[in-house]
Design an enzyme around this catalytic site. Sequence first.
Site, PDB file in Angstrom:
ATOM      1  N   ASN A 244     -16.830  41.999  35.788  1.00  0.00           N
ATOM      2  CA  ASN A 244     -18.168  41.401  35.799  1.00  0.00           C
ATOM      3  C   ASN A 244     -18.779  41.687  37.171  1.00  0.00           C
ATOM      4  O   ASN A 244     -18.402  41.071  38.164  1.00  0.00           O
ATOM      5  CB  ASN A 244     -18.035  39.890  35.562  1.00  0.00           C
ATOM      6  CG  ASN A 244     -19.356  39.149  35.754  1.00  0.00           C
ATOM      7  OD1 ASN A 244     -20.390  39.759  36.040  1.00  0.00           O
ATOM      8  ND2 ASN A 244     -19.307  37.840  35.589  1.00  0.00           N
TER       9      ASN A 244
ATOM     10  N   GLU B 146     -17.633  26.712  32.624  1.00  0.00           N
ATOM     11  CA  GLU B 146     -18.875  27.125  31.950  1.00  0.00           C
ATOM     12  C   GLU B 146     -19.489  25.897  31.294  1.00  0.00           C
ATOM     13  O   GLU B 146     -18.791  25.104  30.657  1.00  0.00           O
ATOM     14  CB  GLU B 146     -18.564  28.170  30.866  1.00  0.00           C
ATOM     15  CG  GLU B 146     -17.873  29.414  31.389  1.00  0.00           C
ATOM     16  CD  GLU B 146     -18.790  30.242  32.274  1.00  0.00           C
ATOM     17  OE1 GLU B 146     -19.867  30.641  31.824  1.00  0.00           O
ATOM     18  OE2 GLU B 146     -18.415  30.472  33.454  1.00  0.00           O
TER      19      GLU B 146
ATOM     20  N   ASN C  48     -21.571  37.207  27.657  1.00  0.00           N
ATOM     21  CA  ASN C  48     -21.076  37.375  26.277  1.00  0.00           C
ATOM     22  C   ASN C  48     -20.790  38.817  25.872  1.00  0.00           C
ATOM     23  O   ASN C  48     -20.332  39.060  24.756  1.00  0.00           O
ATOM     24  CB  ASN C  48     -22.013  36.726  25.245  1.00  0.00           C
ATOM     25  CG  ASN C  48     -21.710  35.252  25.135  1.00  0.00           C
ATOM     26  OD1 ASN C  48     -20.540  34.856  25.221  1.00  0.00           O
ATOM     27  ND2 ASN C  48     -22.724  34.437  25.007  1.00  0.00           N
TER      28      ASN C  48
ATOM     29  N   GLY D  87     -14.256  36.533  41.231  1.00  0.00           N
ATOM     30  CA  GLY D  87     -15.373  35.605  41.090  1.00  0.00           C
ATOM     31  C   GLY D  87     -15.397  34.598  42.217  1.00  0.00           C
ATOM     32  O   GLY D  87     -14.687  34.737  43.211  1.00  0.00           O
TER      33      GLY D  87
ATOM     34  N   ASP E 231     -13.177  32.799  36.399  1.00  0.00           N
ATOM     35  CA  ASP E 231     -12.571  32.288  35.169  1.00  0.00           C
ATOM     36  C   ASP E 231     -13.485  32.459  33.957  1.00  0.00           C
ATOM     37  O   ASP E 231     -13.012  32.544  32.828  1.00  0.00           O
ATOM     38  CB  ASP E 231     -12.217  30.809  35.365  1.00  0.00           C
ATOM     39  CG  ASP E 231     -11.221  30.631  36.497  1.00  0.00           C
ATOM     40  OD1 ASP E 231     -10.150  31.238  36.432  1.00  0.00           O
ATOM     41  OD2 ASP E 231     -11.537  29.909  37.469  1.00  0.00           O
TER      42      ASP E 231
HETATM   43  P1  ADP Z   1     -17.827  33.364  38.846  1.00  0.00           P
HETATM   44  O1  ADP Z   1     -16.504  32.784  39.190  1.00  0.00           O
HETATM   45  O2  ADP Z   1     -18.404  34.065  39.998  1.00  0.00           O
HETATM   46  O3  ADP Z   1     -18.708  32.324  38.235  1.00  0.00           O
HETATM   47  P2  ADP Z   1     -17.353  34.317  36.174  1.00  0.00           P
HETATM   48  O4  ADP Z   1     -16.354  35.301  35.704  1.00  0.00           O
HETATM   49  O5  ADP Z   1     -17.035  32.894  35.905  1.00  0.00           O
HETATM   50  O6  ADP Z   1     -17.581  34.495  37.731  1.00  0.00           O
HETATM   51  O7  ADP Z   1     -18.718  34.733  35.505  1.00  0.00           O
HETATM   52  C1  ADP Z   1     -19.871  33.960  35.600  1.00  0.00           C
HETATM   53  C2  ADP Z   1     -20.736  34.181  34.387  1.00  0.00           C
HETATM   54  O8  ADP Z   1     -21.230  35.502  34.351  1.00  0.00           O
HETATM   55  C3  ADP Z   1     -20.035  33.952  33.065  1.00  0.00           C
HETATM   56  O9  ADP Z   1     -20.771  33.008  32.354  1.00  0.00           O
HETATM   57  C4  ADP Z   1     -20.095  35.293  32.366  1.00  0.00           C
HETATM   58  O10 ADP Z   1     -20.299  35.130  30.991  1.00  0.00           O
HETATM   59  C5  ADP Z   1     -21.318  35.910  32.988  1.00  0.00           C
HETATM   60  N1  ADP Z   1     -21.391  37.390  32.966  1.00  0.00           N
HETATM   61  C6  ADP Z   1     -20.468  38.287  32.598  1.00  0.00           C
HETATM   62  N2  ADP Z   1     -20.905  39.553  32.794  1.00  0.00           N
HETATM   63  C7  ADP Z   1     -22.155  39.452  33.331  1.00  0.00           C
HETATM   64  C8  ADP Z   1     -23.133  40.390  33.761  1.00  0.00           C
HETATM   65  N3  ADP Z   1     -22.912  41.699  33.713  1.00  0.00           N
HETATM   66  N4  ADP Z   1     -24.299  39.920  34.257  1.00  0.00           N
HETATM   67  C9  ADP Z   1     -24.515  38.598  34.350  1.00  0.00           C
HETATM   68  N5  ADP Z   1     -23.643  37.661  33.961  1.00  0.00           N
HETATM   69  C10 ADP Z   1     -22.472  38.071  33.449  1.00  0.00           C
HETATM   70 MG    MG Z   2     -17.236  30.891  36.680  1.00  0.00          MG
END
Ligand code: ADP
Ligand code: MG
Length: 567
Positions: free
Chosen positions: A160, A546, A196, A249, A219
């Site tokens: 991501n 989330e 998603n 993340g 996560d």
């Molecule tokens: P963090 O720990 O930084 O919050 P996460 O893995 O929890 O990282 O991701 C945060 C959110 O980003 C999740 O809700 C995920 O669904 C969403 N996500 C995944 N890919 C992308 C993307 N390419 N652009 C924006 N949001 C995304």
């Molecule tokens: Mg997160």
Amino acid sequence: MEKDASDPDPSRQRNGLVGVLYGEFTDTLNDRVRYSVSLTESALTVQRISSSPDRTKMVFNLTDCVGCRAHRGPDSADVGAYFTAYFYPFKRRWMSAGVTRQRVEQCFRVALLQDPLVNLQEAERWAHAIRDASALQAPRRDGMMYTEVRRPCRTMILVNPQSGRGQALQLFTGHIQGLLTEASVPYELVITERPNHARELVRKADLSQWDALVIMSGDGLLFEVINGLMDREDWQDAIQTPLGILPGGSGNALAASVHHYSQSPPAWNEELLLSCGFMLCKGLVGSLDLVSIHLASRQRLFSFLSLAWGFVADVDIESEKYRHVGAIRFLMGTLVRLASLRVYQGRLAYLPVKEAPKLPKGSIKANHPPPTPQHPSLCSSLPCRLVPNASPKPNQSSCRSCISTNSNHNTITNSSNSVVDNNRPETQSDSKTAAPVDALLPGLDQPVPESWTVVQEEDFVLVLAIYQSHLAEDLWTAPGAMADDGVIHLFYVTAGISRPALLRLFLAMEKGAHLACDCPHLVYEKVRALRLEPISPQGMITVDGEMVEYGPVQAQIHPGLARLICG
Ligand code: ADP
Ligand code: MG
């Protein structure tokens, strides 16, 4: 000339070096420097051959080795061949305390004959033997059952690019790519384009192509992957795909937990990433509990980390705006939320892991001191924390916070007519619904079964159900938790706690010491299922960090439903 371990050499036998292979090779930079190299089942031992008395032996433990490859040198006129082994042993940090995994490369030149092909074959024989021996040597935790990933482990890595500080891709390239090449892990990188995206990809993927699904993110992306797998008709097989996590993340709770389970010294940021990358290369797989969560809209989610309401959920969501600072966003969010501490009204009930020992009626009286739990605030053998001087009401246990007999106090009531059989195994499959049956849960509109404990308090600062050890990289929230302990670790903090006391709890959590704070507002229970019914009209509920719809929610554990790459 190289010797094979099959020729018994009395001097090596004396040194305990009888093993897989023995050879003599030259230094990669200086032909005149020669080494004797021996490979046993557990170590690669290197000793400089020299007439000087300094014959220091270097021993490389194969548990630290991720791979070995054979190759020709850069000079095409060079008839020699080379093999390079890659180790990641724990070494002292530069300029700071503690140890962390650090890369060490050992390269040798093979020049048996003038024939480059023969030399390369010999280098390949060594590389193969080192790889095979290393694959059998992985850091295993006592008492854990592991399987291994299939090798070569065809790995899909979902990144991501927006996670954390927006540097997940750079972190992958800088710290993981080389490691995977050294370990000969074939992988395909998939960069997610939107929320998603990963869930949709995994839902449709041909899983026969993959031996592991790994996410490089926080996560939230793993939450998508797990739910994508559980959406599938073949979920029973799909959820058996080994899952891996590389922290990229701002919320890297599972990565911190997996690192903690490996009994490695504490690590953060890039060191934590390297540790998780190392575990991925070693390919040991353990079981991972999942929790099935039902929302009021009848939606069902699968969670591997946490269900939170109140303070923790607020901090998680409100601190999103500080995501550019990385994991420290939670500390900032905690301080901000502390400044305007909220109390939430709601009802909480749960199925304890163990039935409370039946105390003879009247054995605890208000004027008698209650039995002291072994841990000041941890009551594994009692249904709740016993509060000294609390007067038990008729038909209730002596606990101020909860009741385990029938109560009409609120809509979470116990029902003796419940259709739910709490003795059934927690995970059953229903081929018609193509999803695991939540045998412990009645419908959300039904009363909870009689065996459940109903918490009498209705004013909460937070409710947190967690099923991993860490809630964030530096929050060791459930000290006894394991990935597959089959337990939901339920914490709640009741209203009336002061701001300094709440801050103290979170600061103590860094060292897993919050339960020793003896805070009368903190309650900890090991449970298999729970129900939460918020009464406050507004608030936030998070699952694995989330946000989900706000309203009544219930959950039950499915022990070991998924598989996790760990070590
Ligand atoms: P963090 O720990 O930084 O919050 P996460 O893995 O929890 O990282 O991701 C945060 C959110 O980003 C999740 O809700 C995920 O669904 C969403 N996500 C995944 N890919 C992308 C993307 N390419 N652009 C924006 N949001 C995304
Ligand atoms: Mg997160």
